[in-house]
Scaffold this active site. Structure first.
Site, PDB file in Angstrom:
ATOM      1  N   TYR A  15     -34.953   1.774   7.736  1.00 22.09           N
ATOM      2  CA  TYR A  15     -34.136   1.249   8.832  1.00 22.09           C
ATOM      3  C   TYR A  15     -32.772   1.932   8.848  1.00 22.09           C
ATOM      4  O   TYR A  15     -32.289   2.360   9.906  1.00 22.09           O
ATOM      5  CB  TYR A  15     -33.986  -0.261   8.674  1.00 22.09           C
ATOM      6  CG  TYR A  15     -33.357  -0.949   9.859  1.00 22.09           C
ATOM      7  CD1 TYR A  15     -34.075  -1.153  11.027  1.00 22.09           C
ATOM      8  CD2 TYR A  15     -32.050  -1.425   9.798  1.00 22.09           C
ATOM      9  CE1 TYR A  15     -33.507  -1.797  12.118  1.00 22.09           C
ATOM     10  CE2 TYR A  15     -31.470  -2.069  10.877  1.00 22.09           C
ATOM     11  CZ  TYR A  15     -32.200  -2.252  12.038  1.00 22.09           C
ATOM     12  OH  TYR A  15     -31.629  -2.894  13.125  1.00 22.09           O
TER      13      TYR A  15
ATOM     14  N   SER B  12     -26.866   0.032  14.649  1.00 25.16           N
ATOM     15  CA  SER B  12     -26.794  -1.209  13.882  1.00 25.16           C
ATOM     16  C   SER B  12     -25.603  -1.088  12.936  1.00 25.16           C
ATOM     17  O   SER B  12     -25.102   0.023  12.692  1.00 25.16           O
ATOM     18  CB  SER B  12     -28.087  -1.398  13.068  1.00 25.16           C
ATOM     19  OG  SER B  12     -27.941  -2.413  12.094  1.00 25.16           O
TER      20      SER B  12
END
Length: 272
Positions: A154, A141
């Protein structure tokens, strides 16, 4: 890899979003597909959207389950006879401050976002090494490049995917297996709605409000993301950034490796 005709492509998290779009794009290019997800209904919907002629297999898979992943890899080889590309795409979101985060939530996201990638890599790697040309695509990401408040878990998983994959790329540089890391920015998927979004980056907001905020900021479609990934594979790009927002954040982090957080802090304050 310049042609995907008759190649066997493994895609996790293929019931929606980027995984579904990748399945559509590869099938149009003549590939055979091994698609998995925890959601069989979503997988069936993905298959109904395919327009190619290649073989397609669907399997329910929890990528956090090591034994299940091992059995799945064997099944894919039995079903298709070979594996040419593995795309470890399955992932989930968690938004919570580190001080308030439960161990249960942390273990949940690590098991899916990181261990799912590790297991997908290790279970298929022996088969990939047997092919004259193969690839591993691990989806990180932009949050594997920058960190923001409430994204500690995350961030940890996506930074881990980046480090794991960049190491693997170096270890396999003299092999037939090409390795790349994908860093999407905001993609129009259901990752926020399906995540554990307990504390917002921009204030005290409900899940629905957070999802709507994300949808406003996410400018890239899954189809665009899939085409960027495939183009990156064709060009053997070792890092694939998806979306103008990802490219901007990457540049900012390079220019201001510590103080980029001040810029994003100001932006988040305005958004709140």
């Amino acid at each position: 890899m310049h042609s995907f005709q008759n190649k066997v492509i493994v895609i996790t998290g293929a019931a929606s979003g980027i995984g579904r779009a990748l399945a559509q794009a590869f099938h149009q290019r003549g590939a055979h597909l091994a698609l998995s997800d925890i959601n069989m209904q979503g997988l069936e919907e993905t298959r109904s959207l395919l327009s190619g002629q290649g073989q397609v297999t669907l399997d329910v898979l929890n990528v956090a389950d090591r034994a299940a992943f091992s059995a799945y890899a064997k099944k894919v080889v039995d079903d298709h006879g070979q594996v040419d590309v593995v795309i470890n795409n399955a992932g989930v979101a968690l938004s919570e401050t580190i001080s308030n985060m439960s161990y249960d939530d942390m273990e949940w996201i690590v098991n899916i976002n990181f261990w799912g990638v590790v297991q997908g890599t290790k279970e298929f790697l022996p088969h990939l090494l047997q092919r004259p040309e193969a690839a591993i695509v691990n989806v990180s990401s932009i949050f594997g490049i920058i960190a923001l408040p409430t994204q500690g878990a995350y961030n940890a998983t996506k930074f881990a995917v980046r480090g794991f994959t960049e190491c693997l790329r170096q270890e396999l540089k003299n092999s037939s297996v090409f390795v790349t890391t994908v860093h999407p920015g905001g993609i129009k998927t259901n990752i926020v709605r399906n995540g554990r979004m307990k504390t917002s980056m921009t204030g005290d907001k409900s899940l629905d409000e957070q999802a709507k905020d994300f949808e406003k900021m996410a400018r890239t479609t899954p189809a665009q993301a899939a085409e960027t990934i495939i183009r990156g594979l064709e060009r053997r790009q070792r890092r694939i950034l998806i979306g103008g927002d990802a490219r901007l954040m990457d540049r900012l982090q390079r220019l201001m490796p510590v103080r980029y957080s001040d810029v994003f802090g100001w932006v988040l304050k305005k958004l709140g």
